[in-house]
Enzyme design. Structure first.
Site, PDB file in Angstrom:
ATOM      1  N   TYR A 232      49.791  -2.888 -34.147  1.00 30.73           N
ATOM      2  CA  TYR A 232      50.159  -3.298 -32.969  1.00 30.73           C
ATOM      3  C   TYR A 232      49.476  -5.382 -33.472  1.00 30.73           C
ATOM      4  O   TYR A 232      48.890  -5.026 -33.137  1.00 30.73           O
ATOM      5  CB  TYR A 232      50.214  -2.449 -32.453  1.00 30.73           C
ATOM      6  CG  TYR A 232      51.169  -1.795 -32.076  1.00 30.73           C
ATOM      7  CD1 TYR A 232      52.441  -2.818 -31.027  1.00 30.73           C
ATOM      8  CD2 TYR A 232      50.792  -0.586 -31.475  1.00 30.73           C
ATOM      9  CE1 TYR A 232      53.481  -1.308 -30.750  1.00 30.73           C
ATOM     10  CE2 TYR A 232      52.176   0.468 -31.088  1.00 30.73           C
ATOM     11  CZ  TYR A 232      53.538  -0.194 -30.442  1.00 30.73           C
ATOM     12  OH  TYR A 232      54.199   0.495 -30.447  1.00 30.73           O
TER      13      TYR A 232
ATOM     14  N   GLU B  64      51.271  -7.622 -30.172  1.00 31.18           N
ATOM     15  CA  GLU B  64      51.792  -7.668 -29.682  1.00 31.18           C
ATOM     16  C   GLU B  64      51.384  -9.413 -29.463  1.00 31.18           C
ATOM     17  O   GLU B  64      50.045  -9.498 -28.539  1.00 31.18           O
ATOM     18  CB  GLU B  64      51.644  -6.869 -28.127  1.00 31.18           C
ATOM     19  CG  GLU B  64      52.496  -6.388 -27.871  1.00 31.18           C
ATOM     20  CD  GLU B  64      52.402  -5.096 -28.473  1.00 31.18           C
ATOM     21  OE1 GLU B  64      51.006  -5.285 -29.400  1.00 31.18           O
ATOM     22  OE2 GLU B  64      52.389  -3.999 -27.724  1.00 31.18           O
TER      23      GLU B  64
ATOM     24  N   ASP C 123      74.940 -20.054 -34.211  1.00 35.71           N
ATOM     25  CA  ASP C 123      74.741 -18.692 -34.556  1.00 35.71           C
ATOM     26  C   ASP C 123      74.716 -18.629 -36.117  1.00 35.71           C
ATOM     27  O   ASP C 123      76.054 -18.074 -35.654  1.00 35.71           O
ATOM     28  CB  ASP C 123      75.361 -17.346 -33.580  1.00 35.71           C
ATOM     29  CG  ASP C 123      75.094 -15.546 -34.332  1.00 35.71           C
ATOM     30  OD1 ASP C 123      74.802 -15.694 -35.400  1.00 35.71           O
ATOM     31  OD2 ASP C 123      75.823 -14.597 -33.217  1.00 35.71           O
TER      32      ASP C 123
ATOM     33  N   THR D 207      70.402 -13.469 -38.568  1.00 36.45           N
ATOM     34  CA  THR D 207      69.656 -12.668 -38.861  1.00 36.45           C
ATOM     35  C   THR D 207      69.266 -13.108 -40.382  1.00 36.45           C
ATOM     36  O   THR D 207      69.465 -14.009 -40.697  1.00 36.45           O
ATOM     37  CB  THR D 207      70.554 -11.620 -39.296  1.00 36.45           C
ATOM     38  OG1 THR D 207      71.756 -12.389 -39.675  1.00 36.45           O
ATOM     39  CG2 THR D 207      71.609 -10.947 -38.426  1.00 36.45           C
TER      40      THR D 207
ATOM     41  N   LYS E 201      71.560 -11.433 -44.069  1.00 37.69           N
ATOM     42  CA  LYS E 201      72.817 -11.744 -44.725  1.00 37.69           C
ATOM     43  C   LYS E 201      72.655 -12.628 -46.276  1.00 37.69           C
ATOM     44  O   LYS E 201      71.766 -12.169 -46.965  1.00 37.69           O
ATOM     45  CB  LYS E 201      73.325 -12.466 -43.399  1.00 37.69           C
ATOM     46  CG  LYS E 201      73.703 -10.851 -43.072  1.00 37.69           C
ATOM     47  CD  LYS E 201      74.497 -11.051 -41.602  1.00 37.69           C
ATOM     48  CE  LYS E 201      75.140 -10.054 -41.040  1.00 37.69           C
ATOM     49  NZ  LYS E 201      74.018 -10.867 -39.746  1.00 37.69           N
TER      50      LYS E 201
ATOM     51  N   ARG F  86      66.098  -6.633 -42.877  1.00 34.39           N
ATOM     52  CA  ARG F  86      66.849  -6.677 -42.048  1.00 34.39           C
ATOM     53  C   ARG F  86      65.945  -6.980 -40.931  1.00 34.39           C
ATOM     54  O   ARG F  86      65.207  -6.607 -40.424  1.00 34.39           O
ATOM     55  CB  ARG F  86      67.317  -5.178 -41.684  1.00 34.39           C
ATOM     56  CG  ARG F  86      68.278  -5.538 -40.762  1.00 34.39           C
ATOM     57  CD  ARG F  86      68.704  -3.844 -40.657  1.00 34.39           C
ATOM     58  NE  ARG F  86      69.795  -3.855 -42.649  1.00 34.39           N
ATOM     59  CZ  ARG F  86      70.782  -4.456 -41.799  1.00 34.39           C
ATOM     60  NH1 ARG F  86      71.039  -4.573 -41.315  1.00 34.39           N
ATOM     61  NH2 ARG F  86      71.571  -4.526 -42.970  1.00 34.39           N
TER      62      ARG F  86
HETATM   63  N1  DSN Z   1      77.474  -6.696 -38.461  1.00 32.75           N
HETATM   64  C1  DSN Z   1      77.510  -7.765 -38.720  1.00 32.75           C
HETATM   65  C2  DSN Z   1      78.266  -8.592 -39.379  1.00 32.75           C
HETATM   66  O1  DSN Z   1      78.907  -7.407 -40.117  1.00 32.75           O
HETATM   67  O2  DSN Z   1      79.339  -9.913 -39.359  1.00 32.75           O
HETATM   68  C3  DSN Z   1      76.708  -8.731 -38.002  1.00 32.75           C
HETATM   69  O3  DSN Z   1      76.340  -8.342 -36.299  1.00 32.75           O
END
Ligand code: DSN
Length: 425
Positions: free
Chosen positions: A57, A59, A204, A231, A234, A240
């Site tokens: 933990y 925080e 984003d 994120t 990707k 993730r």
């Molecule tokens: N689920 C993602 C995508 O496939 O674009 C975006 O959050």
């Protein structure tokens, strides 16, 4: 650390979970992953993500935590922060968001009062649920207005419309970014419009973070964007998770830190943060820059095949890693049928609404697919063109069982030529 013994552990102690993981490993290995938001992490990212840091933990932030025993977690988080800042050329990074949705929520929470306005891209034109879909929590708290493409055939954003909306609604945040848009954005225009109305600029870049890190696409910070959310799993090819970057404004960065913790999250996932640090280290390499450029070349190779087959693509093609094809309009196959029949032959992608879709979101007209995952496996242009040919052949023969079996065998043979980079089963 020995990942094999860990898995032997699962195999011997929990057969049910082991079999599900093993099944997924086989699926990932024998199939072709074309969902443009998915990828394969390296063995090193996987190792960090599976590490004993999950026990801790933490925080707070490095140097100011609420629990003891933080000498190593502080090292890990500081590494992730400094690598992120170097990679994206900015002063501040918050690497704690559990994923993209909380990252976006945290920016809204940090900078807006309830009822304030955000101007973002319309979901039906490529935007994302977290940019104000009525069913999301942010949409219940803040007001979202949206801009669209001027013409779905070229994909160009309607910048005059965007400016008119900004002048009318005086948004506090102007949001650039998407999850199903195949063209590049004119960041300079976004910043110019935001300056006219005194809005903060937020990009984003969840889908294209790896392409920006690898310098295959431009960095919105170069044009003066204030904030980037992303994120990390990707195109960036990390675990993730999510991240928020602030170009230079310390006051904004501090508000964002408070919004993440204690605002909307509790303890950070330190194992994931370690894996982010490893992934950011990988993304700084020349090999990653080549990977990013190859993603684009591979998407172009698939675009060519779709053009040759006269299949309509939203935006007319692609400048990035993804293609959005109108398979219902071009082939009479719905997006849902396409997704199902392609799954049968070992090609995974997702159905997707297209601009002006007359069909419902759960059975739309389009499919969305892309090249990040297969490029990680080593696919080059000719391999991707072959995948596109097989994809189209499947759709044209969706009821022909023999043909589909033949295609499936070809897909397995192709997949076996390109092993996935990491799997512990
Ligand atoms: N689920 C993602 C995508 O496939 O674009 C975006 O959050």
């Amino acid at each position: 650390m020995n990942t094999i013994s860990k898995v032997e552990g699962i195999q011997h102690r929990d057969q049910e979970v082991f079999e599900a993981i093993a099944g997924e490993a086989k699926r990932q290995s024998e199939g072709l992953e074309l969902i443009p938001s998915e990828n394969y992490v390296s063995a090193e990212v996987l190792e960090a993500n599976g590490s004993i840091l999950t026990n801790k933990y933490s925080e707070g932030y490095p140097g100011r935590r609420y629990y003891g025993g933080q000498e190593y977690t502080d090292v890990v988080e500081r590494l992730a922060i400094s690598r992120a800042c170097e990679l994206f050329d900015c002063k501040f990074a918050n690497v704690q968001p559990h994923s993209g949705a909380p990252a976006n929520l945290a920016v809204y929470a940090a900078l807006l009062e309830p009822g304030d306005t955000v101007l973002g891209m319309d979901l039906s034109h490529g935007g994302h649920l977290t940019h104000g879909h009525p069913m999301t929590l942010p949409a219940k708290i803040y007001k979202f207005v949206t801009y669209k493409m001027k013409d779905p055939e070229t994909g160009e954003i309607d910048y005059e419309g965007l400016r008119a909306m900004a002048l009318e609604h005086k948004p506090k945040i102007i949001l650039a970014g998407f999850s199903a848009y195949p063209r590049t954005l004119d960041y300079k225009k976004f910043v110019g419009i935001a300056h006219e109305v005194g809005a903060i600029t937020m990009a984003d870049m969840a889908h294209i973070a790896g392409l920006i890190a690898g310098k295959a696409l431009e960095n919105p910070f170069k044009y003066g964007f204030d904030i980037i959310t992303t994120t990390t799993h990707k195109t960036l090819r990390g675990p993730r998770g999510g991240m928020i970057l602030t170009r230079e404004n310390e006051e904004i960065a501090k508000k964002i830190d408070k919004a993440i913790f204690p605002g909307i999250q509790g303890g950070p996932h330190m194992h994931t943060i370690a894996a982010k640090a490893v992934a950011f280290g990988e993304a700084k390499t020349q090999a990653f820059a080549e990977y990013a450029k190859q993603i684009l070349k591979n998407a172009k190779a698939m675009e060519e095949v779709f053009k040759k087959n006269n299949i309509r693509m939203i935006g007319g093609g692609t400048d990035n890693h993804l293609i959005l094809a109108d398979v219902f309009g071009s082939l009479g196959v719905t997006g849902k049928e396409a997704q199902t029949v392609l799954d049968e032959v070992g090609i995974t992608l997702n159905m997707n609404s297209i601009a002006g879709d007359t069909r419902k979101p759960l059975d739309p007209s389009g499919i969305r697919f892309g090249t990040p995952a297969i490029t990680t496996r080593g696919f080059k242009e000719a391999d991707c063109a072959l995948v596109a040919e097989l994809l189209i052949e499947t759709l044209k023969n969706k009821d022909n069982v023999e043909k589909k079996k033949e295609i499936h065998d070809k897909i397995i043979a192709l997949a076996n030529k390109f092993p996935i980079p990491s799997s512990f089963v």
